[in-house]
Enzyme design. Structure first.
Site, PDB file in Angstrom:
ATOM      1  N   ASP A 120       0.818  -1.214   0.000  1.00  0.00           N
ATOM      2  CA  ASP A 120       0.000   0.000   0.000  1.00  0.00           C
ATOM      3  C   ASP A 120       0.854   1.269   0.000  1.00  0.00           C
ATOM      4  OD1 ASP A 120       0.930   0.357   2.583  1.00  0.00           O
ATOM      5  OD2 ASP A 120      -1.035   0.277   3.541  1.00  0.00           O
ATOM      6  N   ASN A 151      14.995  -1.019  -4.029  1.00  0.00           N
ATOM      7  CA  ASN A 151      15.066  -0.943  -5.486  1.00  0.00           C
ATOM      8  C   ASN A 151      16.527  -0.691  -5.881  1.00  0.00           C
ATOM      9  OD1 ASN A 151      13.381  -1.085  -7.806  1.00  0.00           O
ATOM     10  ND2 ASN A 151      11.919   0.278  -6.800  1.00  0.00           N
ATOM     11  N   ASP A 203      14.389   4.176  -9.062  1.00  0.00           N
ATOM     12  CA  ASP A 203      13.763   2.867  -9.228  1.00  0.00           C
ATOM     13  C   ASP A 203      14.838   1.841  -9.589  1.00  0.00           C
ATOM     14  OD1 ASP A 203      11.844   0.713 -10.119  1.00  0.00           O
ATOM     15  OD2 ASP A 203      10.413   2.308  -9.724  1.00  0.00           O
TER      16      ASP A 203
END
Length: 295
Positions: A120, A151, A203
Site C-alpha cells: 500500500d 530498489n 527505481d
C-alpha cells in the site's frame, strides 16, 4: 538518443528486464499481472502466466529461470501452453500482511538477491533485502532491514560495491556498500546519491562496463547515469513518466532497454505508450548478467 518503443506492452508494472544472448531476446515481467514476457530481435513476442505476482527474475547457466514472487523465491518453468509453473526454492516470512517481493538480481558470483515491500506504499519500514543462499530451514533470512521500497540493486564491475536504492517518497536515496565477494555480505553503508536533489524517485538500475550506475527516475521520465563518485553525467529522456528498470542488451550489449508502468485510472493522453518497453542508445556498453547459481 531518442527512445525506440520495441513493445507496446501496456504492462501495469513492467520490471526486471534481462537480456539472454543465446536467444537474442529480452525477458521481463509484469508484476501485478504475474506474467513473464519475451521479445526477440526479429520482433516476435511470447508470454507466460504465473500463479502469483512475479517481481524479478534471473537466468541460470543451464537456461532455467528463478524468480521472486509473493511468497518466496521459485524455480520457474515456461510451458508451450503459456503456463509458468513454479517450484519453491525458499519461502519468506513477511513482517506483516500485504507484502511482496520487488526488485532483485544476481551479484557477480551468481547469488540471487531480492527485496520486499508493503504494497500500500504506506511509510512502513518493513521491507527487507534477502539473499537466496541465506536461509534457515527453507525460509529466507533478511540481510538488510528497515527498508520501505527497496530498489536499484546493482553491483560494480568487480563485484566489490553493491548499490541499493529506496524509491519511497519519504526516502528517495541511493546507497553504496562495500561488498565481500567471498561471503556475499554488504557492509559500510553510505550515501551515494540523494535523489531528493534530482528529478524523480530512484527505481531500477544497471551498471555499465565503465562502472557507472544507471537509475530509472520514476515520475520524471528519465534514466540518469552517475559516475562511481556519485556525479550525474548523463540524462536520457523517455516518452513515459514512470520508467521502472533498465538493462543492457543487444548483440553488443550497447542497447539500454527500459521497462515502464501504465498507471490505472488516469488520463494517459500525454503518455499513450506508458507500460511499454523501450530501447535507447546510451553510448556505452553494459555487462552481461552473471547466471544465477541455485543452491
Amino acid at each position: 538518443m531518442n527512445a525506440e518503443l520495441i513493445v507496446d506492452a501496456r504492462n501495469a508494472t513492467g520490471e526486471s528486464p534481462v537480456w539472454v544472448a543465446q536467444e537474442n531476446a529480452l525477458y521481463w515481467v509484469d508484476i501485478p499481472g504475474g506474467r513473464l514476457h519475451r521479445w526477440q530481435l526479429d520482433g516476435s513476442t511470447r508470454s507466460w502466466q504465473a500463479d502469483e505476482m512475479l517481481a524479478c527474475i534471473a537466468r541460470t547457466a543451464e537456461g532455467k529461470w528463478i524468480g521472486a514472487q509473493q511468497s518466496g523465491i521459485f524455480q520457474l518453468a515456461p510451458h508451450a501452453d503459456g503456463r509458468l509453473t513454479a517450484n519453491k526454492l525458499a519461502g519468506v516470512e513477511h513482517a506483516i500482511d500485504n507484502m511482496r517481493f520487488n526488485d532483485g538480481r544476481c551479484d557477480r558470483q551468481g547469488r540471487f538477491w531480492a527485496g520486499t515491500l508493503h504494497m500500500d506504499m504506506g511509510a512502513e519500514t518493513v521491507g527487507a533485502l534477502y539473499r537466496l543462499d541465506a536461509q534457515r530451514d527453507g525460509v529466507l533470512a533478511a540481510q538488510l532491514e528497515s527498508l520501505l521500497v527497496p530498489n536499484g540493486l546493482a553491483f560494480s564491475p568487480d563485484g566489490k560495491v553493491m548499490y541499493l536504492s529506496d524509491s519511497h517518497p519519504a526516502r528517495q536515496q541511493i546507497w553504496a556498500f562495500d561488498y565481500d565477494i567471498d561471503s556475499g555480505m554488504p557492509h559500510n553503508q553510505r550515501s551515494f546519491v540523494d535523489m531528493n536533489n534530482h528529478p524523480g524517485r530512484p527505481d531500477g538500475a544497471a551498471v555499465d562496463a565503465e562502472g557507472c550506475y544507471w537509475i530509472c527516475a520514476i515520475d520524471a521520465g528519465q534514466v540518469l547515469r552517475f559516475t562511481p563518485q556519485g556525479k550525474l553525467d548523463r540524462v536520457l529522456a523517455l516518452p513515459v513518466k514512470k520508467p521502472t528498470m533498465c538493462a543492457f542488451g543487444g548483440p553488443g550489449l550497447d542497447t539500454l532497454f527500459v521497462t515502464s508502468i501504465r498507471p490505472q485510472g488516469i488520463d494517459l493522453s500525454d503518455q499513450p505508450l506508458a507500460g511499454g518497453v523501450f530501447a535507447l542508445n546510451p553510448g556505452v556498453r553494459g555487462l552481461a548478467e552473471t547466471p544465477a547459481k541455485v543452491v
